[in-house]
Design a protein around this motif. Sequence first.
Motif, PDB file in Angstrom:
ATOM      1  N   UNK A 169       0.812  -1.213   0.000  1.00  7.86           N
ATOM      2  CA  UNK A 169       0.000   0.000   0.000  1.00  7.86           C
ATOM      3  C   UNK A 169       0.850   1.271   0.000  1.00  7.86           C
ATOM      4  N   UNK A 170       2.163   1.128  -0.028  1.00  6.19           N
ATOM      5  CA  UNK A 170       3.056   2.290   0.007  1.00  6.19           C
ATOM      6  C   UNK A 170       3.067   2.994  -1.346  1.00  6.19           C
ATOM      7  N   UNK A 171       3.073   4.316  -1.309  1.00  7.75           N
ATOM      8  CA  UNK A 171       3.326   5.130  -2.503  1.00  7.75           C
ATOM      9  C   UNK A 171       4.365   6.179  -2.138  1.00  7.75           C
ATOM     10  N   UNK A 172       5.065   6.676  -3.154  1.00  7.29           N
ATOM     11  CA  UNK A 172       6.171   7.592  -2.886  1.00  7.29           C
ATOM     12  C   UNK A 172       6.101   8.802  -3.812  1.00  7.29           C
ATOM     13  N   UNK A 173       6.758   9.851  -3.384  1.00 13.54           N
ATOM     14  CA  UNK A 173       7.015  11.011  -4.241  1.00 13.54           C
ATOM     15  C   UNK A 173       8.525  11.173  -4.339  1.00 13.54           C
ATOM     16  N   UNK A 174       8.984  11.698  -5.472  1.00 15.41           N
ATOM     17  CA  UNK A 174      10.416  11.912  -5.669  1.00 15.41           C
ATOM     18  C   UNK A 174      10.640  13.227  -6.387  1.00 15.41           C
ATOM     19  N   UNK A 175      11.607  13.974  -5.915  1.00 10.22           N
ATOM     20  CA  UNK A 175      12.018  15.191  -6.587  1.00 10.22           C
ATOM     21  C   UNK A 175      13.532  15.283  -6.567  1.00 10.22           C
ATOM     22  N   UNK A 176      14.079  15.873  -7.611  1.00  9.90           N
ATOM     23  CA  UNK A 176      15.519  16.041  -7.716  1.00  9.90           C
ATOM     24  C   UNK A 176      15.899  17.413  -7.186  1.00  9.90           C
ATOM     25  N   UNK A 177      16.782  17.435  -6.235  1.00  4.91           N
ATOM     26  CA  UNK A 177      17.334  18.683  -5.723  1.00  4.91           C
ATOM     27  C   UNK A 177      18.512  19.062  -6.612  1.00  4.91           C
ATOM     28  N   UNK A 178      18.311  20.052  -7.472  1.00  6.34           N
ATOM     29  CA  UNK A 178      19.344  20.423  -8.436  1.00  6.34           C
ATOM     30  C   UNK A 178      20.599  20.941  -7.741  1.00  6.34           C
ATOM     31  N   UNK A 179      20.441  21.524  -6.562  1.00  2.00           N
ATOM     32  CA  UNK A 179      21.598  22.060  -5.867  1.00  2.00           C
ATOM     33  C   UNK A 179      22.538  20.997  -5.341  1.00  2.00           C
ATOM     34  N   UNK A 180      21.969  19.882  -4.893  1.00  2.00           N
ATOM     35  CA  UNK A 180      22.797  18.815  -4.316  1.00  2.00           C
ATOM     36  C   UNK A 180      23.026  17.656  -5.269  1.00  2.00           C
ATOM     37  N   UNK A 181      22.229  17.601  -6.353  1.00  2.00           N
ATOM     38  CA  UNK A 181      22.335  16.451  -7.243  1.00  2.00           C
ATOM     39  C   UNK A 181      21.839  15.168  -6.609  1.00  2.00           C
ATOM     40  N   UNK A 182      20.930  15.294  -5.638  1.00  2.00           N
ATOM     41  CA  UNK A 182      20.393  14.143  -4.930  1.00  2.00           C
ATOM     42  C   UNK A 182      18.875  14.095  -5.088  1.00  2.00           C
ATOM     43  N   UNK A 183      18.322  12.920  -4.809  1.00  2.00           N
ATOM     44  CA  UNK A 183      16.878  12.718  -4.882  1.00  2.00           C
ATOM     45  C   UNK A 183      16.289  12.791  -3.479  1.00  2.00           C
ATOM     46  N   UNK A 184      15.195  13.545  -3.353  1.00  2.00           N
ATOM     47  CA  UNK A 184      14.477  13.628  -2.085  1.00  2.00           C
ATOM     48  C   UNK A 184      13.204  12.795  -2.198  1.00  2.00           C
ATOM     49  N   UNK A 185      13.022  11.875  -1.267  1.00  2.00           N
ATOM     50  CA  UNK A 185      11.946  10.885  -1.333  1.00  2.00           C
ATOM     51  C   UNK A 185      10.942  11.134  -0.215  1.00  2.00           C
ATOM     52  N   UNK A 186       9.663  11.115  -0.563  1.00  2.44           N
ATOM     53  CA  UNK A 186       8.592  11.108   0.429  1.00  2.44           C
ATOM     54  C   UNK A 186       7.881   9.771   0.379  1.00  2.44           C
ATOM     55  N   UNK A 187       7.608   9.180   1.529  1.00  2.00           N
ATOM     56  CA  UNK A 187       7.018   7.833   1.599  1.00  2.00           C
ATOM     57  C   UNK A 187       5.702   7.914   2.375  1.00  2.00           C
ATOM     58  N   UNK A 188       4.635   7.433   1.724  1.00  2.00           N
ATOM     59  CA  UNK A 188       3.306   7.460   2.347  1.00  2.00           C
ATOM     60  C   UNK A 188       2.764   6.056   2.529  1.00  2.00           C
ATOM     61  N   UNK A 189       2.228   5.812   3.719  1.00  2.00           N
ATOM     62  CA  UNK A 189       1.483   4.584   3.987  1.00  2.00           C
ATOM     63  C   UNK A 189       0.188   4.991   4.690  1.00  2.00           C
ATOM     64  N   UNK A 190      -0.950   4.370   4.336  1.00  2.00           N
ATOM     65  CA  UNK A 190      -2.225   4.769   4.963  1.00  2.00           C
ATOM     66  C   UNK A 190      -2.225   4.684   6.484  1.00  2.00           C
ATOM     67  N   UNK A 191      -1.369   3.839   7.046  1.00  2.00           N
ATOM     68  CA  UNK A 191      -1.335   3.694   8.505  1.00  2.00           C
ATOM     69  C   UNK A 191      -0.363   4.651   9.183  1.00  2.00           C
ATOM     70  N   UNK A 192       0.211   5.572   8.422  1.00  2.00           N
ATOM     71  CA  UNK A 192       1.165   6.508   9.031  1.00  2.00           C
ATOM     72  C   UNK A 192       0.557   7.258  10.211  1.00  2.00           C
TER      73      UNK A 192
END
Length: 394
Positions: A169-192
């Motif tokens: 049931x997990x879904x995620x969001x991802x965005x690229x931080x252009x300043x660091x060259x890294x990916x920032x991940x958000x993780x969602x679960x209905x039971x959070x």
Amino acid sequence: MALFRRRRSADSSDSTESTAAVSAFWDAWPAVRSALAESVESDAPASAEVSDQVSALVKAIHPDLDWEVGRAPQPQGGLEDLDLSPDVDPAKLLEQLAALDDPSKITGSPSYALTLRPGASEEARIQSERWSRSAPEDTEWRFLPVRPADHEQLGSTVRWDDHELDLSHVSVSMRVNQGTGKIEVGVYHPDNMFLSGETRQAVAEHVTLLSLGEDEYVRWIGKVASLDERPLDPLPPTSMPAVAKQMGDLLGGTDGWVTLHGKLPLQGPVEILLRHPVTRRDFPALALFVQVLVPYSDADSDRLPQENSVVALADLEARLSGILGENGALFMQQTVAGQRMYIYYLDPDSGVLPEFENELMGWPEGKVQLRTQLDPKWKQFGLARRPYLRQIGR
């Protein structure tokens, strides 16, 4: 073929100490093997005596290393998981292709896995790779230098602080931080909403680790956060490897290679093929620098190879790649004024260098020159690519 003087690295004493620690681990392995297998079967920790012994042996290899045992992970079975890089061993690729139709075709089915956990430490990752490559043959065990991705577990149920969580049931969001060259991940679960902040964060990091594996996690992830609400554009966690690959292509070239063109004073037009981006973690076992200078006889007016020499050089490169397999990789080539310079790094413990040298000795278009040096920090590659860093965005 002219062979230049082979120099030893200043880091050789450290290498000797770590080699002794690795040997000590495998000498002790038969004494702890059964107890660790029993702990996996019973789903209970090993005894304190065994656990302390293994921890001491692992810490002797590198103090930043941790370890864990469990069921051996099954190989991933999707097309996106195939290694299609130019350096892949053809036999390994055929094995992966066969497994797409029937995973049981993969040779060997170990029941257990002993995994070292280097975390973000680059030096610990190097030593865990040496440990893994020196492991004895064991039909029941896999010896993993780092925790791999495990997409099968992303569909399982885990228990965390008395909460059962269905990870499907997990879904995620991802965005690229252009300043660091890294990916920032958000993780969602209905039971959070029912979990503590600490548990939510631990689950988010666990999902990201299962999605990418430890190496890619360290390389690409800048931040992991637990989300209160489902993302507006939710993605399955299994999509993370594809995003990481896109990130690599964005920062470097297609499939990790950049091609550059220019002119060198007194020499003329030059063509550069450069592996980028690349980190020490990508090839942790490769510590032997090898520079090869190969002349060619069929050149155009700019003294770049044409027709017969293009074919001959490509054939030579394919043969060298086949010889090296996972024991070496090409990092750079420079073609200018009737000569192609190659920079390879090899696993110095693999014994592949003599066969590599023998293949070069038959080159018919001139005298090949070769220089080797132990270079665990890749200083020679750094010097060779320094003039081109601005062009590749570094």
